[in-house]
Scaffold this motif. Structure first.
Motif, PDB file in Angstrom:
ATOM      1  N   GLY A 119       0.706  -1.311  -0.126  1.00  0.00           N
ATOM      2  CA  GLY A 119       0.073  -0.015   0.029  1.00  0.00           C
ATOM      3  C   GLY A 119       0.932   1.227   0.081  1.00  0.00           C
ATOM      4  O   GLY A 119       0.217   2.449   0.212  1.00  0.00           O
ATOM      5  N   ILE A 120       1.974   1.333  -0.123  1.00  0.00           N
ATOM      6  CA  ILE A 120       3.047   2.269  -0.212  1.00  0.00           C
ATOM      7  C   ILE A 120       2.622   3.232  -1.101  1.00  0.00           C
ATOM      8  O   ILE A 120       2.955   4.553  -0.845  1.00  0.00           O
ATOM      9  CB  ILE A 120       4.497   1.816  -0.136  1.00  0.00           C
ATOM     10  N   GLU A 121       2.097   3.011  -2.206  1.00  0.00           N
ATOM     11  CA  GLU A 121       1.789   3.943  -3.318  1.00  0.00           C
ATOM     12  C   GLU A 121       0.538   4.740  -3.128  1.00  0.00           C
ATOM     13  O   GLU A 121       0.215   5.701  -3.459  1.00  0.00           O
ATOM     14  CB  GLU A 121       1.715   3.347  -4.796  1.00  0.00           C
ATOM     15  N   ASP A 122      -0.206   4.253  -2.015  1.00  0.00           N
ATOM     16  CA  ASP A 122      -1.528   4.971  -1.842  1.00  0.00           C
ATOM     17  C   ASP A 122      -1.339   5.842  -0.497  1.00  0.00           C
ATOM     18  O   ASP A 122      -1.050   5.394   0.584  1.00  0.00           O
ATOM     19  CB  ASP A 122      -2.690   3.752  -1.453  1.00  0.00           C
ATOM     20  N   ARG A 123      -1.531   7.122  -0.826  1.00  0.00           N
ATOM     21  CA  ARG A 123      -1.336   8.204   0.317  1.00  0.00           C
ATOM     22  C   ARG A 123      -2.510   8.236   1.409  1.00  0.00           C
ATOM     23  O   ARG A 123      -2.182   8.723   2.335  1.00  0.00           O
ATOM     24  CB  ARG A 123      -1.204   9.630  -0.361  1.00  0.00           C
TER      25      ARG A 123
END
Length: 312
Positions: A144-148
């Motif tokens: 989930g690192i790409e989802d702020r």
């Protein structure tokens, strides 16, 4: 005491002093001393200074595969350096940049090869000359690192890489990474550096916000490591244990904590050792958040033990 040393370095009344000891003999003694001791004794006289700069003395302090570390640097930085200067150079963190094609390619971070910034540092312990490593959160695969909505990258001077991953809230928490490197023979400890709460500076003072910190007292986080030669280690740990933390003044909150995952043994540096590591809490019955992930460190175990005073 200074006067006593001075009298020893010079002949007095025809008696021999330290200044009469051949440089070759001093160099043989230095083979059994630590680098700080050698540097201190180098101030005594010319013979000691000469011995303290000799290549055989400092080559004995370097790891057997120190050239692998030099390979991480541009050739012009270490070309024509004596062994003493090479030791000093490698005692400072050597950054490995996956985007720099001029770098030595044997050590590599797996699955994040397109990154254009330093994600790993290697250095020699100044006292023992043993290899240490630190791996940035930027080098890890984080769910989930790409989802702020879930994660943010937070710049900070409290990280050696000047950035940490901050988790606001998520249900599936998983951080994975791997590194392949010709570690010298030794016993190493692998640890995650974690911080509960979000920190910042206000009016020059460090302040922490725990608004998003929740869910870490319900189920433990599982740490794992494995190596290419079949070694494995795992442990479970609660980042927050409410009753215990309340009794201790909630000491885990607002502090950087190093969580030991386990140890692995390297018999020889060739072939290179691949180490995989992970941190997971994938019970989707509850959410968790308010956590900073900084680095993974790989450090010789007895060096790590000396530095772990007051660290969980």
């Amino acid at each position: 005491m200074g006067a006593s040393l001075s009298s020893l370095t010079e002949a007095s009344n025809g008696s021999p002093g330290l200044g009469d000891i051949p440089e070759s003999c001093v160099a043989r003694v230095f083979l059994y001393l630590s680098p700080p001791e050698i540097c201190n004794l180098a101030r005594l006289n010319r013979a000691f200074r000469g011995a303290a700069s000799s290549d055989p003395v400092w080559e004995s302090k370097l790891p057997a595969n120190y050239r692998d570390l030099l390979g991480l640097l541009p050739p012009e930085r270490h070309r024509d350096l004596c062994k003493k200067d090479i030791y000093a150079l490698l005692s400072r963190p050597v950054p490995f940049d996956d985007g720099n094609k001029a770098c030595y390619q044997k050590p590599r971070i797996i699955e994040r090869e397109m990154l254009k910034f330093h994600i790993l540092e290697v250095w020699l312990d100044k006292v023992t000359g043993r290899v240490c490593m630190s791996i940035s959160a930027k080098a890890m695969a984080i769910t989930g690192i790409e989802d702020r909505r879930y994660w943010n990258w937070t710049p900070t001077e409290e990280s050696r890489f000047r950035i940490v991953a901050y988790l606001q809230q998520i249900w599936w928490f998983e951080v994975d990474g791997a590194v392949k490197f010709p570690f010298p023979a030794d016993i190493y400890t692998l640890s995650f550096r974690i911080h509960l709460g979000r920190f910042s500076k206000r009016l020059g003072r460090r302040v922490c916000n725990f608004d998003h910190t929740h869910g870490w007292d319900i189920k433990p986080v599982r740490f794992e490591l494995s190596t290419s030669d079949g070694q494995q280690a795992s442990r479970e740990c609660c980042f927050e244990e409410t009753e215990q933390d309340d009794a201790n003044g909630n000491q885990k909150r607002g502090c950087w904590i190093e969580y030991k995952v386990g140890e692995f043994i390297v018999g020889e540096s060739d072939p290179a050792t691949e180490v995989r590591f992970s941190m997971k809490q994938i019970d989707c019955t509850h959410s968790k958040g308010g956590l900073c992930v900084d680095t993974v460190s790989i450090i010789p175990s007895d060096l790590k033990a000396r530095r772990r005073r007051g660290v969980l």
